[in-house]
Design a protein around this motif. Structure first.
Motif, PDB file in Angstrom:
ATOM      1  N   PRO A   1       1.281   0.033  -8.139  1.00  0.00           N
ATOM      2  CA  PRO A   1       1.440   1.372  -7.556  1.00  0.00           C
ATOM      3  C   PRO A   1       1.800   2.413  -8.602  1.00  0.00           C
ATOM      4  CG  PRO A   1       3.389   0.069  -7.117  1.00  0.00           C
ATOM      5  CD  PRO A   1       2.434  -0.832  -7.865  1.00  0.00           C
TER       6      PRO A   1
ATOM      7  N   TYR B   1      -3.790  -3.018  -8.214  1.00  0.00           N
ATOM      8  CA  TYR B   1      -2.870  -3.033  -7.081  1.00  0.00           C
ATOM      9  C   TYR B   1      -1.483  -2.546  -7.492  1.00  0.00           C
ATOM     10  CZ  TYR B   1      -6.323  -5.538  -4.342  1.00  0.00           C
ATOM     11  OH  TYR B   1      -7.457  -5.871  -3.660  1.00  0.00           O
TER      12      TYR B   1
ATOM     13  N   SER C   1      -5.630   0.415  -5.227  1.00  0.00           N
ATOM     14  CA  SER C   1      -5.356  -0.098  -3.888  1.00  0.00           C
ATOM     15  C   SER C   1      -3.842  -0.187  -3.725  1.00  0.00           C
ATOM     16  CB  SER C   1      -6.002  -1.473  -3.703  1.00  0.00           C
ATOM     17  OG  SER C   1      -5.868  -1.890  -2.360  1.00  0.00           O
ATOM     18  N   ASP C   2      -3.291   0.626  -2.845  1.00  0.00           N
ATOM     19  CA  ASP C   2      -1.850   0.629  -2.596  1.00  0.00           C
ATOM     20  C   ASP C   2      -1.634   0.684  -1.084  1.00  0.00           C
ATOM     21  OD1 ASP C   2       0.825   1.194  -2.180  1.00  0.00           O
ATOM     22  OD2 ASP C   2       0.990   2.537  -3.892  1.00  0.00           O
ATOM     23  N   PRO C   3      -1.271  -0.456  -0.480  1.00  0.00           N
ATOM     24  CA  PRO C   3      -1.136  -0.486   0.975  1.00  0.00           C
ATOM     25  C   PRO C   3      -0.079   0.498   1.484  1.00  0.00           C
ATOM     26  CG  PRO C   3      -0.212  -2.478  -0.004  1.00  0.00           C
ATOM     27  CD  PRO C   3      -0.941  -1.755  -1.101  1.00  0.00           C
ATOM     28  N   VAL C   4       0.950   0.738   0.671  1.00  0.00           N
ATOM     29  CA  VAL C   4       2.011   1.638   1.124  1.00  0.00           C
ATOM     30  C   VAL C   4       1.482   3.067   1.224  1.00  0.00           C
ATOM     31  CG1 VAL C   4       4.342   2.466   0.723  1.00  0.00           C
ATOM     32  CG2 VAL C   4       3.752   0.128   0.106  1.00  0.00           C
ATOM     33  N   VAL C   5       0.674   3.482   0.274  1.00  0.00           N
ATOM     34  CA  VAL C   5       0.059   4.813   0.346  1.00  0.00           C
ATOM     35  C   VAL C   5      -0.796   4.924   1.610  1.00  0.00           C
ATOM     36  CG1 VAL C   5      -1.757   6.238  -0.706  1.00  0.00           C
ATOM     37  CG2 VAL C   5       0.146   5.407  -2.103  1.00  0.00           C
ATOM     38  N   GLN C   6      -1.553   3.893   1.907  1.00  0.00           N
ATOM     39  CA  GLN C   6      -2.392   3.931   3.114  1.00  0.00           C
ATOM     40  C   GLN C   6      -1.542   4.011   4.381  1.00  0.00           C
ATOM     41  OE1 GLN C   6      -5.055   0.479   1.716  1.00  0.00           O
ATOM     42  NE2 GLN C   6      -6.448   1.634   2.990  1.00  0.00           N
ATOM     43  N   MET C   7      -0.456   3.244   4.400  1.00  0.00           N
ATOM     44  CA  MET C   7       0.430   3.259   5.574  1.00  0.00           C
ATOM     45  C   MET C   7       1.122   4.610   5.714  1.00  0.00           C
ATOM     46  SD  MET C   7       0.385   0.131   6.972  1.00  0.00           S
ATOM     47  CE  MET C   7       1.955  -0.347   7.667  1.00  0.00           C
ATOM     48  N   GLN C   8       1.599   5.159   4.597  1.00  0.00           N
ATOM     49  CA  GLN C   8       2.306   6.441   4.655  1.00  0.00           C
ATOM     50  C   GLN C   8       1.386   7.544   5.167  1.00  0.00           C
ATOM     51  OE1 GLN C   8       3.903   6.891   0.665  1.00  0.00           O
ATOM     52  NE2 GLN C   8       5.821   5.884   1.225  1.00  0.00           N
TER      53      GLN C   8
END
Lengths: 207, 207
Positions: free
Chosen positions: A177, A175, A191-198
């Motif tokens: 980044p 997790y 797994s990087d939520p910010v990459v998915q959101m961006q």
């Protein structure tokens, strides 16, 4: 043969397995590529093609027997036994992971969790006690753990990765980044939520 | 033009952006597709090809000016302003997400968090206070929030999705291990650590 199956196909098998278990909970005994596809938003042709890499699991007209297909997927994915997992990092995320029941229900056992923060060490987390990260090598070797989850800050992630691999870890979900360097044969999953959101934001109108 | 760019290319732009920011923190001012590729484990040809969809950002011999390329990627990804995000679910995972500094540093603001558990409602979480899920529609409409993160149990995820979309949400990152149904034009991104772990286990020797 296994080596020739595209990585993206392997990545869909856990999704099929997850949906088969959901069908079982709904007390269904058979399904079809059409039904699975509708539920998953994947074409039925894709599902049939993916499964055909591993054999013939369905019958024309009657479809798939859910229990049988589940067993076969568990075998293919090497999930007929539970795999021990080490978590490194007992902050908010490590805490959430250690308490997530999904691992236990789906083939894994969180076997140990480590941190370097004195305030965390000795703390109970689910059924575990947070250990000092200096015990990482010995615990992983003793329990012959092959899988680890990294939930430490980015600047610590490569050092932890090196230590995990040295201790015998073969696959890491991280997790942090930051890209991790690892020798051939070691699997790393990010797994990087910010990459998915961006990525999603790209598709939205900019205001 | 945008519509023709492969989804997988868009998915790599946030990774490039993340690495450019790391280079900036290392006080570098220029980089190259070779350096970026080496750091990311992606071929330099791939990076050049990905970026060429959006224009000419580098110069033969001198490579990329980091600040300029960063600004361009922020524009392309619609990240020149901060995006508000709603989190639904204030359990361990929601808690970890609300406290994760990476959102704030990389283009997002966690604007609100909801739960249906009376023990959570009113609780402080980072700079937020957990709100009752019944306030979801009004808060999202008032703040004109377009992005949401679902951190609720699987059996609640579709109902929450329907309510979010009705309230104006356009993109959802979901941690619930279940496929979500949504109308065309709504983006859904999934994160399931068990799926990622199961995929890696396929590649490990089974004992």
């Amino acid at each position: 043969m296994a080596g020739e199956i595209p990585d993206i196909v392997i990545g869909r098998l856990p999704i099929y397995l997850r949906e088969l278990k959901r069908l079982t909970r709904e007390e269904k005994t058979t399904t079809s590529s059409q039904e699975l596809g509708r539920r998953l938003g994947i074409s039925s042709a894709q599902i049939r093609k993916d499964l055909s890499h591993f054999g013939e699991f369905g019958k024309q007209g009657t479809g798939y027997h859910i229990e049988y297909l589940t067993e076969q997927l568990l075998k293919i994915l090497h999930l007929t036994k539970k795999w021990d997992v080490a978590i490194i990092g007992a902050g908010f995320l490590g805490h959430a992971l250690a308490n997530y029941g999904g691992f236990g229900r789906r083939g894994f056992r969180i076997a140990c969790i480590f941190d370097n923060n004195p305030a965390q060490i000795g703390r109970a987390m689910g059924e575990l006690t947070v250990q000092h990260v200096d015990e990482l090598e010995e615990t992983i070797a003793d329990l012959q753990i092959k899988l680890a989850i990294i939930a430490v800050p980015a600047e610590k992630a490569q050092e932890i990765t090196d230590r995990l691999i040295e201790a015998g870890i073969k696959a890491i979900l991280t997790y942090a980044p930051v890209p991790l360097k690892a020798p051939d044969g070691i699997r790393i999953s990010y797994s990087d939520p910010v990459v998915q959101m961006q990525k999603m934001v790209y598709y939205l109108p900019p205001n």
